[in-house]
Design an enzyme around this catalytic site. Structure first.
Site, PDB file in Angstrom:
ATOM      1  N   SER A  94      91.843  94.400  11.963  1.00 57.87           N
ATOM      2  CA  SER A  94      91.199  95.161  13.046  1.00 57.87           C
ATOM      3  C   SER A  94      92.127  96.251  13.565  1.00 57.87           C
ATOM      4  CB  SER A  94      90.830  94.229  14.192  1.00 57.87           C
ATOM      5  OG  SER A  94      90.077  93.151  13.706  1.00 57.87           O
TER       6      SER A  94
HETATM    7  C1  LIG Z   1      87.444  91.856  11.386  1.00 54.18           C
HETATM    8  S1  LIG Z   1      87.859  90.557  10.317  1.00 54.18           S
HETATM    9  C2  LIG Z   1      89.114  89.684  11.180  1.00 54.18           C
HETATM   10  C3  LIG Z   1      90.315  90.503  11.591  1.00 54.18           C
HETATM   11  C4  LIG Z   1      91.564  89.718  11.763  1.00 54.18           C
HETATM   12  N1  LIG Z   1      91.500  88.747  12.816  1.00 54.18           N
HETATM   13  C5  LIG Z   1      92.786  90.598  11.965  1.00 54.18           C
HETATM   14  O1  LIG Z   1      93.860  90.064  11.831  1.00 54.18           O
HETATM   15  O2  LIG Z   1      92.698  91.788  12.204  1.00 54.18           O
HETATM   16  C6  LIG Z   1      86.473  89.446  10.542  1.00 54.18           C
HETATM   17  C7  LIG Z   1      86.592  88.174   9.743  1.00 54.18           C
HETATM   18  O3  LIG Z   1      85.622  87.260  10.247  1.00 54.18           O
HETATM   19  C8  LIG Z   1      85.289  86.408   9.181  1.00 54.18           C
HETATM   20  N2  LIG Z   1      84.070  85.646   9.500  1.00 54.18           N
HETATM   21  C9  LIG Z   1      82.776  86.064   9.473  1.00 54.18           C
HETATM   22  N3  LIG Z   1      81.959  85.046   9.803  1.00 54.18           N
HETATM   23  C10 LIG Z   1      82.752  83.964  10.059  1.00 54.18           C
HETATM   24  C11 LIG Z   1      82.497  82.620  10.427  1.00 54.18           C
HETATM   25  N4  LIG Z   1      81.253  82.155  10.590  1.00 54.18           N
HETATM   26  N5  LIG Z   1      83.553  81.789  10.601  1.00 54.18           N
HETATM   27  C12 LIG Z   1      84.826  82.220  10.411  1.00 54.18           C
HETATM   28  N6  LIG Z   1      85.116  83.483  10.041  1.00 54.18           N
HETATM   29  C13 LIG Z   1      84.100  84.353   9.873  1.00 54.18           C
HETATM   30  C14 LIG Z   1      85.132  87.369   8.010  1.00 54.18           C
HETATM   31  O4  LIG Z   1      85.202  86.682   6.765  1.00 54.18           O
HETATM   32  C15 LIG Z   1      86.289  88.336   8.251  1.00 54.18           C
HETATM   33  O5  LIG Z   1      87.425  87.968   7.491  1.00 54.18           O
END
Ligand SMILES: C[S@@+](CC[C@H](N)C(=O)[O-])C[C@H]1O[C@@H](n2cnc3c(N)ncnc32)[C@H](O)[C@@H]1O
Length: 386
Positions: A94
């Protein structure tokens, strides 16, 4: 070369401080966190979340991009729409500015046990580990390949949090209770399981799918399975939470539209408080403003499933409204009038209460006249093997 990133990290921390990061503990953490370790793939995105550029970066470019205030896409999927293959981002590091805002909202203290939902490449998890110690951090991602890669990235930084491949909507009951739960994927509602996994004094910070809203909820002292709070003044836009077996859908192919002019000022349509109101009042509607580099608004797009209404600014003339598919403009006008009648409430007047059987957003008073109900969501208890 090994230490060539330190100056970049310190510079990022300085810029975040200039943008409002105040907590000295977080400033210190940002200044020492190696974000380039979480950028193994190099891509950028267009407004629809489509991957438009995948280039190899040399070391100098890697460092420049990693410590810029930019999203870095780290994983995408190819989906087909109208015969075209479109690459859609499914994981990313992010933008540091929103990471800093959310970490500050989390109000972390030494020794806090933290659950992160949406590990992605692991940068956030790394910051959390550096703040409270990796044995206090649990992080979940729905994609097992993402968890595997995050584990490698974090290990290179000497951090070994508890990583779980599974649906974060269920929380992580065997590691509960948590003092803090932070989500980094956008939620249509707060999963009912989360408040019950909070310790006394616990807090949830989560981006919502409506209005770019960042929910900040504290555990209810009188009901340990409930949480209540409101929304931060800042906005944050994240990829939406997915569930196992649910593919990310491609943007719909454009159809022919019908156009008319409006006297409405399009700038008002992008007011963050009105966007929250509108996206609550018309479930599934999303508002996407487009601006030039110098911040001039050129268009506002409203989408709901496959339908789109585009409002284009036309210098010196009334804006043009073009409706593609089922018309959405009437809903926008109706809700703008309702928002005005209610005194143009800002985000600070919205509250949010989550109970196991019911959750609702309210204006001024949880029992007041203006409320938006959410049906309790049934999340299936499915987890992928780590
Ligand atoms: C924007 S990214 C995360 C950014 C991260 N936290 C960082 O270090 O910048 C969003 C993440 O949410 C995960 N995601 C989506 N749905 C999810 C769920 N139901 N449970 C856990 N993770 C999920 C996606 O696979 C993706 O890797």
């Amino acid at each position: 070369m090994a230490a060539d990133w330190h100056a970049h990290a310190r510079d990022l921390a300085r810029r975040l401080t200039g943008q409002g990061l105040r907590d000295p503990a977080w400033i210190e953490v940002f200044a020492h966190a190696p974000r380039h370790e979480f950028a193994p793939r190099a891509t950028t995105l267009d407004y629809d979340g489509r991957v438009i550029d995948a280039v190899a970066w040399d070391r100098a470019e890697l460092l420049r991009r990693s410590y810029a205030d930019e999203v870095m896409v780290t994983r995408f999927e190819t989906v087909s729409t109208a015969g075209d293959d479109v690459r859609i981002a499914t994981s990313s590091a992010s933008q540091p500015a929103i990471v800093a805002i959310m970490l500050q909202l989390l109000a972390v203290d030494d020794g806090h046990r933290i659950l992160e939902i949406g590990t992605g490449p692991g940068y956030d998890a790394c910051l959390l580990c550096m703040r409270v110690g990796d044995h206090h951090v649990t992080s979940m991602d729905i994609q097992s390949a993402v968890i595997a890669e995050a584990g490698e990235n974090l290990a290179r930084c000497g951090q070994h949090p508890h990583l779980v491949a599974g649906d974060g909507a269920l929380g992580c009951p065997h590691r509960a209770p948590f003092d803090r739960i932070i989500a980094t994927c956008a939620l249509p509602a707060i999963p009912a399981a989360w408040p019950g996994q909070l310790a006394p004094g616990g807090r949830i910070v989560a981006p919502m799918t409506f209005g770019g809203a960042l929910a900040v909820l504290d555990r209810d002292d009188r009901d340990e399975a409930a949480a209540t709070g409101g929304f931060a003044s800042d906005s944050g836009y994240f990829m939406t939470m997915r569930h196992l077996g649910q593919a990310k859908s491609a943007p719909a192919a454009p159809t022919a539209g019908t156009a008319h002019r409006t006297r409405m000022d399009p700038v008002e349509l992008t007011d963050p408080a009105f966007r929250l109101w509108l996206e609550l009042a018309v479930p599934g509607l999303a508002v996407l403003p487009s601006q030039t580099c110098d911040g001039r608004l050129v268009a506002v797009r409203f989408t709901r499933q496959d339908d789109t209404t585009l409002v284009e600014c036309d210098s010196g003339r009334d804006p043009v409204v073009t409706e593609y598919g089922r018309p959405l403009w009437r809903d926008v006008e109706t809700q703008l009038a309702a928002w005005h009648r209610t005194g143009r409430p800002g985000r600070d007047r919205f509250g949010y209460t989550v109970r196991p059987d019911r959750q609702w957003i309210w204006l001024d008073d949880p029992a007041g006249d203006v409320q938006w109900e959410f049906p309790p969501r049934a999340y299936l208890p499915v987890t992928e093997a780590p």
